[in-house]
Motif scaffolding. Structure first.
Motif, PDB file in Angstrom:
ATOM      1  N   ARG A  46      75.945   8.850  58.350  1.00 31.21           N
ATOM      2  CA  ARG A  46      74.666   9.237  57.734  1.00 31.21           C
ATOM      3  C   ARG A  46      74.554   8.691  56.319  1.00 31.21           C
ATOM      4  N   GLY A  47      75.667   8.759  55.556  1.00 39.65           N
ATOM      5  CA  GLY A  47      75.627   8.254  54.186  1.00 39.65           C
ATOM      6  C   GLY A  47      75.346   6.759  54.133  1.00 39.65           C
ATOM      7  N   ALA A  48      75.994   5.997  55.033  1.00 36.11           N
ATOM      8  CA  ALA A  48      75.781   4.552  55.032  1.00 36.11           C
ATOM      9  C   ALA A  48      74.372   4.203  55.505  1.00 36.11           C
ATOM     10  N   ALA A  49      73.899   4.903  56.537  1.00 31.97           N
ATOM     11  CA  ALA A  49      72.547   4.644  57.041  1.00 31.97           C
ATOM     12  C   ALA A  49      71.503   4.976  55.981  1.00 31.97           C
ATOM     13  N   GLY A  50      71.770   6.006  55.186  1.00 35.89           N
ATOM     14  CA  GLY A  50      70.841   6.370  54.124  1.00 35.89           C
ATOM     15  C   GLY A  50      70.707   5.303  53.058  1.00 35.89           C
ATOM     16  N   LYS A  51      71.702   4.410  52.975  1.00 33.44           N
ATOM     17  CA  LYS A  51      71.658   3.305  52.012  1.00 33.44           C
ATOM     18  C   LYS A  51      71.150   2.019  52.672  1.00 33.44           C
ATOM     19  N   GLY A  52      70.632   2.154  53.900  1.00 32.38           N
ATOM     20  CA  GLY A  52      70.066   1.002  54.573  1.00 32.38           C
ATOM     21  C   GLY A  52      71.064   0.111  55.272  1.00 32.38           C
ATOM     22  N   ARG A  53      72.301   0.592  55.470  1.00 31.27           N
ATOM     23  CA  ARG A  53      73.318  -0.231  56.099  1.00 31.27           C
ATOM     24  C   ARG A  53      73.357   0.014  57.606  1.00 31.27           C
ATOM     25  N   ARG A  54      73.700  -1.033  58.323  1.00 22.39           N
ATOM     26  CA  ARG A  54      73.832  -0.940  59.776  1.00 22.39           C
ATOM     27  C   ARG A  54      75.261  -0.526  60.111  1.00 22.39           C
ATOM     28  N   VAL A  55      75.400   0.502  60.962  1.00 22.66           N
ATOM     29  CA  VAL A  55      76.703   1.122  61.223  1.00 22.66           C
ATOM     30  C   VAL A  55      77.033   1.008  62.710  1.00 22.66           C
ATOM     31  N   LEU A  56      78.283   0.666  62.998  1.00 23.83           N
ATOM     32  CA  LEU A  56      78.788   0.653  64.373  1.00 23.83           C
ATOM     33  C   LEU A  56      80.017   1.556  64.445  1.00 23.83           C
ATOM     34  N   VAL A  57      79.957   2.581  65.295  1.00 25.19           N
ATOM     35  CA  VAL A  57      81.086   3.481  65.530  1.00 25.19           C
ATOM     36  C   VAL A  57      81.739   3.078  66.842  1.00 25.19           C
ATOM     37  N   LEU A  58      83.033   2.791  66.809  1.00 26.07           N
ATOM     38  CA  LEU A  58      83.750   2.294  67.984  1.00 26.07           C
ATOM     39  C   LEU A  58      84.694   3.345  68.545  1.00 26.07           C
ATOM     40  N   ALA A  59      84.748   3.439  69.866  1.00 31.82           N
ATOM     41  CA  ALA A  59      85.720   4.291  70.562  1.00 31.82           C
ATOM     42  C   ALA A  59      86.022   3.635  71.904  1.00 31.82           C
ATOM     43  N   HIS A  60      86.966   4.231  72.673  1.00 28.33           N
ATOM     44  CA  HIS A  60      87.409   3.545  73.886  1.00 28.33           C
ATOM     45  C   HIS A  60      87.361   4.379  75.156  1.00 28.33           C
ATOM     46  N   ARG A  61      87.025   5.645  75.080  1.00 29.21           N
ATOM     47  CA  ARG A  61      86.934   6.462  76.285  1.00 29.21           C
ATOM     48  C   ARG A  61      85.524   7.041  76.397  1.00 29.21           C
ATOM     49  N   ALA A  62      85.113   7.290  77.646  1.00 31.41           N
ATOM     50  CA  ALA A  62      83.775   7.842  77.865  1.00 31.41           C
ATOM     51  C   ALA A  62      83.612   9.185  77.165  1.00 31.41           C
ATOM     52  N   GLU A  63      84.679  10.023  77.200  1.00 34.96           N
ATOM     53  CA  GLU A  63      84.589  11.338  76.554  1.00 34.96           C
ATOM     54  C   GLU A  63      84.394  11.196  75.050  1.00 34.96           C
ATOM     55  N   LEU A  64      85.084  10.225  74.450  1.00 37.27           N
ATOM     56  CA  LEU A  64      84.940  10.011  73.011  1.00 37.27           C
ATOM     57  C   LEU A  64      83.551   9.497  72.657  1.00 37.27           C
ATOM     58  N   PRO A  84      78.046   1.092  79.457  1.00 34.36           N
ATOM     59  CA  PRO A  84      77.375   0.839  80.739  1.00 34.36           C
ATOM     60  C   PRO A  84      76.296   1.884  81.014  1.00 34.36           C
ATOM     61  N   GLY A  85      75.133   1.424  81.453  1.00 35.86           N
ATOM     62  CA  GLY A  85      74.040   2.337  81.781  1.00 35.86           C
ATOM     63  C   GLY A  85      73.104   2.636  80.634  1.00 35.86           C
ATOM     64  N   HIS A  86      73.348   2.034  79.450  1.00 37.53           N
ATOM     65  CA  HIS A  86      72.495   2.288  78.287  1.00 37.53           C
ATOM     66  C   HIS A  86      71.875   0.967  77.820  1.00 37.53           C
ATOM     67  N   ARG A  87      70.641   1.049  77.322  1.00 32.98           N
ATOM     68  CA  ARG A  87      69.943  -0.130  76.816  1.00 32.98           C
ATOM     69  C   ARG A  87      69.830  -0.056  75.306  1.00 32.98           C
ATOM     70  N   LEU A  88      69.957  -1.202  74.666  1.00 35.64           N
ATOM     71  CA  LEU A  88      69.869  -1.248  73.209  1.00 35.64           C
ATOM     72  C   LEU A  88      68.428  -1.042  72.743  1.00 35.64           C
ATOM     73  N   GLN A  89      68.278  -0.247  71.675  1.00 35.72           N
ATOM     74  CA  GLN A  89      66.968   0.021  71.099  1.00 35.72           C
ATOM     75  C   GLN A  89      66.828  -0.578  69.697  1.00 35.72           C
ATOM     76  N   GLY A  90      67.889  -1.209  69.192  1.00 35.56           N
ATOM     77  CA  GLY A  90      67.832  -1.807  67.859  1.00 35.56           C
ATOM     78  C   GLY A  90      67.933  -0.801  66.737  1.00 35.56           C
ATOM     79  N   ARG A  91      68.525   0.348  66.997  1.00 38.47           N
ATOM     80  CA  ARG A  91      68.620   1.389  65.965  1.00 38.47           C
ATOM     81  C   ARG A  91      69.672   1.031  64.926  1.00 38.47           C
ATOM     82  N   GLN A  92      69.581   1.716  63.777  1.00 36.96           N
ATOM     83  CA  GLN A  92      70.434   1.382  62.636  1.00 36.96           C
ATOM     84  C   GLN A  92      71.886   1.774  62.857  1.00 36.96           C
ATOM     85  N   VAL A  93      72.112   2.830  63.626  1.00 28.37           N
ATOM     86  CA  VAL A  93      73.464   3.305  63.914  1.00 28.37           C
ATOM     87  C   VAL A  93      73.707   3.180  65.410  1.00 28.37           C
ATOM     88  N   ALA A  94      74.881   2.704  65.766  1.00 28.65           N
ATOM     89  CA  ALA A  94      75.238   2.562  67.179  1.00 28.65           C
ATOM     90  C   ALA A  94      76.619   3.155  67.405  1.00 28.65           C
TER      91      ALA A  94
END
Length: 472
Positions: A46-64, A84-94
């Motif tokens: 939230r802090g990074a997005a509030g400054k206009g930055r694009r954020v990518l959060v990475l994980a490796h399991r479906a539960e995570l 899988p099963g999701h379409r990109l919407q171009g949002r600032q945080v992923a």
């Protein structure tokens, strides 16, 4: 929705991270399991997005992925989900599955900040490393409870990793003292001969370990220990193989205990239902093979049953950490260690000096412990009194502990006896162990990618196996 209020130590960690990022581009933050790592990830996003930055959060399991998506949403952001099963919407945080992100690198906009959950998986050349290398200008924050690889190697640049600085949160011992984590009571078995097991990919051979610790007597002993020490509390039982996990679940059910087994081959919805059953009490014991050592948030679990030996301090702390999360009415977490992990790695609350250089692999426990001769509770070797039953250690007992001698009697005799009855046959009588294919249990390409990353196979192994299957 009420605003999220971070705890003081979480706010301090964020302040330390901001200071480190002013000097370094890639920083690893350490928080013990159960300390609220997910909430700090949400706050950072939230802090990074509030400054206009694009954020990518990475994980490796479906539960995570599901947990982190819900956390980011709780912080007032609606993220893209790259899975899988999701379409990109171009949002600032992923929030992205690393296996999917690595296949869509050319389609994704470059992030300004990458937040990697379970950062101890980041190794040059693996799927995580390929994502980080794709955007070298992005800032990187790694979050983990154990800042070293499963083989003990460091995560720092000088150790062949990616991180330039380490930010330390509070210790597990401090969190227990403050009531943020449940107090662990560890019951271990010093007679486990893990050093006799073969090693594969830096850890013990799980097929051989399943044979060593999965016999009927050992299973029966695990059931009786659960009944005496944990029941009616719930528990996660960590096993060596899928067959071992199913065998353990069957043994608990035979004793009238509601038990089930999960593994990578369990359908996602069924796995989710069984894990949720631990929270409601529908499932009392859930035996697991390679699936609940990371990222599973089940506060009501009363304890952990360790039937899987490991040479990895990181994996040991991930397993026992599942039981340390607090819950209303939960005063302690019971760890039933049937394979001697605590004698190899120490207690969950031992102070450990983390660094980015890694550590030299040692066969002995990183921090010596001893067992009470009355209740068999494990405690630091320097303790004068048992923290569980109050037994005062006599001088001769302390001398024996220092010499490494263990007086095994009472309920532990059954464990030692079962091990003695199943010692390996003489070499000329041994049968060649049955080997399973490395891809056994993987039904989808996603699961093959996960197996490739977990075992450190060369990039392309999963794709090769999948292509071979399609030609059959």
């Amino acid at each position: 929705m009420a605003p999220i209020v971070l705890r003081d130590y979480q706010q301090q960690l964020l302040a330390d991270l901001r200071a480190a990022l002013k000097v370094h581009r890639r920083v690893c933050a350490v928080m013990p399991t159960g300390a609220g790592k997910g909430q700090t990830i949400g706050a950072i996003a939230r802090g990074a997005a509030g400054k206009g930055r694009r954020v990518l959060v990475l994980a490796h399991r479906a539960e995570l992925i599901e947990q982190l998506t819900a956390t980011v949403q709780a912080w007032g952001l609606e993220p893209d989900v790259i899975a899988p099963g999701h379409r990109l919407q171009g949002r600032q945080v992923a929030v992205g599955s690393v296996q999917t992100v690595v296949r869509r690198l050319a389609l994704l906009p470059p992030p300004d900040l990458i937040i990697q959950d379970e950062a101890h998986h980041l190794v040059a050349g693996n799927v995580w490393g390929r994502v980080i290398n794709a955007w070298p200008e992005a800032h990187l924050i790694g979050k983990t409870a154990t800042p070293e690889r499963l083989d003990g190697k460091g995560l720092g640049v000088e150790a062949g990793g990616y991180f330039e600085a380490l930010v330390l949160g509070p210790s597990a011992a401090w969190l227990v003292e403050q009531g943020w984590l449940a107090k662990p009571r560890v019951f271990s078995w010093p007679g486990a001969r893990n050093s006799k097991l073969r090693r594969r990919m830096g850890d013990f051979d799980l097929e051989e370990a399943a044979r060593a610790f999965g016999d009927r007597a050992a299973i029966g002993d695990a059931v009786s220990h659960y009944q005496r020490r944990l029941h009616p509390g719930t528990a996660i039982c960590f096993c060596c193989t899928i067959e071992h996990a199913e065998q353990m679940a069957a043994a608990f059910r035979a004793a009238g205990i509601r038990a089930a087994a999960v593994s990578g081959s369990t359908p996602a919805e069924e796995r989710k239902r069984l894990i949720a059953g631990l929270g409601t009490g529908e499932v009392e014991v859930l035996s697991s093979c390679m699936i609940i050592s990371e990222g599973t948030d089940i506060p009501s679990v009363g304890g952990a049953i360790l039937m899987r030996p490991t040479a990895s301090l990181s994996l040991y702390l991930q397993m026992v950490g599942r039981a340390l999360r607090p819950a209303p009415g939960k005063q302690e977490a019971v760890i039933l260690d049937h394979v001697g992990n605590a004698h190899r790695h120490g207690l969950p609350t031992d102070e450990r000096e983390w660094n980015l250089a890694g550590r030299r692999r040692r066969d002995g426990a990183s921090i010596p412990i001893k067992d009470c001769p009355v209740c068999f509770c494990s405690c630091p070797s320097a303790a004068q009194q048992c923290p569980d039953c109050g037994h005062l250690f006599l001088a001769d007992e302390r001398d024996e502990q220092r010499r490494g001698l263990q007086q095994v009697e009472g309920e532990l005799v059954e464990v030692t006896g079962s091990a003695a009855r199943h010692r390996p046959k003489p070499r000329q009588q041994q049968q060649r162990p049955r080997r399973t294919h490395p891809a056994a249990g993987c039904r989808t390409f996603e699961e093959l990618l996960e197996r490739e990353q977990e075992r450190g196979y060369k990039p392309g192994w999963a794709r090769h196996v999948w292509a071979a299957r399609q030609q059959r």
